[in-house]
Write an enzyme that holds these catalytic residues in place. Structure first.
Site, PDB file in Angstrom:
ATOM      1  N   LYS B  95       0.880  -1.173   0.000  1.00  0.00           N
ATOM      2  CA  LYS B  95       0.000   0.000   0.000  1.00  0.00           C
ATOM      3  C   LYS B  95       0.912   1.216   0.000  1.00  0.00           C
ATOM      4  CE  LYS B  95      -3.127   2.715   2.797  1.00  0.00           C
ATOM      5  NZ  LYS B  95      -3.953   2.853   4.009  1.00  0.00           N
ATOM      6  N   GLY B 156      -8.343   9.372   8.950  1.00  0.00           N
ATOM      7  CA  GLY B 156      -8.768   9.533  10.339  1.00  0.00           C
ATOM      8  C   GLY B 156      -9.816  10.602  10.573  1.00  0.00           C
ATOM      9  N   ASN B 205      -9.743   1.812   9.068  1.00  0.00           N
ATOM     10  CA  ASN B 205      -9.041   1.457  10.290  1.00  0.00           C
ATOM     11  C   ASN B 205      -9.640   2.177  11.499  1.00  0.00           C
ATOM     12  OD1 ASN B 205      -5.497   1.049  11.122  1.00  0.00           O
ATOM     13  ND2 ASN B 205      -7.219   1.095  12.475  1.00  0.00           N
TER      14      ASN B 205
END
Lengths: 65, 257
Positions: B95, B156, B205
């Site tokens: 990635k 995030g 995530n």
């Protein structure tokens, strides 16, 4: 001879990367390495002679996103 | 769905960072039914064992790993990190992240294309973390990338799909390249929306790891992704400007007097 491992200074006898890693407690661990920003594959570590001032990076698996 | 010839039944790729404990990480991965998890690599001292312990946990789960180059700011750093990751994790998958700025964590698309060229030529199978910019995406495909991973929103940020139009255009422009929305998702409906656009998979995530109950959230995302994919396959209605009665008007009783 002075080398830097992950930013920390170490004074060692002239050695190969493989011997230096063993001396620093990395023997048998799952790690990858680079010297002065260049990747050094595991089979090449016994052949890489370290020089004064070399900067070594030793990384291990870690959590990531 | 397949990435570089590897067939997968789960369309959720899950990150392994920021969980409250290793047990919660393991339970969340199991609940998500993800077959691919992202991992990273960091400095470790000779006396430390944390990386070794983490690796044992991941291996015990039998999942495929997708190592990242998170934190790299130049193509050179990313290429060296990719080489270290390939050896450490024994996979050609990477990635690829090249970040311009720590404030926004926005991809440096110039460095990204540069690194992708080098890595593809060196036998890597590159998953580039990019924006929805079509010119950049074209360059990445020209460089040999056979998967593209545009962001939903900054890493995030939990904002969802910041530019659904751009992501839709990307799907239309690359009908045969597996597309993964990577980063910025907050809730399962964001993931469902990505899948309804026809995206092949979702990578997330923080939305799971920092939820109040990460294990339940992992399951919720898995269900949303399945629902979104099913909805895409069922060909959803296009939005209309005007109302259209769902109940047939033909045959209505004439009650107006």
């Amino acid at each position: 001879m002075r080398i830097f491992v992950n930013g920390d200074q170490h004074d060692i006898e002239p050695a190969t990367l493989a011997l230096a890693l063993d001396a620093l407690g990395y023997g048998g661990k799952k790690i990858a390495t680079a010297v002065n920003g260049r990747f050094v594959a595991a089979p090449a570590r016994p052949k890489v002679e370290l020089n004064d001032g070399d900067k070594i990076e030793v990384v291990a698996p870690m959590q990531g996103g | 769905m397949s990435f570089y010839g590897v067939e997968l039944s789960s369309r959720l790729l899950l990150g392994t960072a920021r969980y409250p404990s290793p047990k919660v990480l393991v339970d969340a991965i199991k609940a998500s039914e993800a077959q691919v998890v992202t991992v990273s690599l960091r400095r470790e001292a000779g006396s430390e064992r944390s990386g070794q312990g983490f690796w044992s946990i991941i291996r015990s789960l039998g999942v495929r790993v997708l190592p990242n180059t998170a934190g790299c700011h130049t193509a050179k750093e990313a290429v060296t990190t990719a080489h270290m990751a390939r050896e450490l994790f024994d996979t050609p998958w990477i990635k690829l992240e090249v970040i311009r700025d720590d404030e926004t964590l926005q991809p440096d698309v110039f460095g990204l294309v540069e690194a992708a060229k080098v890595l593809n030529e060196d036998g890597f199978e590159v998953f580039p973390y990019t924006t929805e910019d079509l010119s950049v995406a074209d360059r990445l495909v020209e460089a040999g990338c056979r998967v593209l991973m545009p962001w939903g929103a900054p890493i995030g940020s939990a904002r969802g799909l910041n530019n659904a139009y751009g992501l839709k255009a990307m799907r239309a422009h690359f009908p045969d390249i597996p597309l993964v929305v990577d980063a910025g998702l907050g809730v399962p409906s964001h993931a469902a929306a990505a899948m309804e656009l026809g995206y092949d998979a979702v990578l997330l995530n923080t939305a799971v790891a920092e939820a109040g109950d990460p294990v339940a959230m992992a399951k919720a995302f898995a269900l949303a992704i399945e629902a979104g994919r099913m909805a895409f396959a069922a060909r959803p209605l296009e939005p209309r400007d005007m109302a259209a009665p769902s109940t047939p008007v033909f045959g209505m009783a004439a009650l107006g007097g």
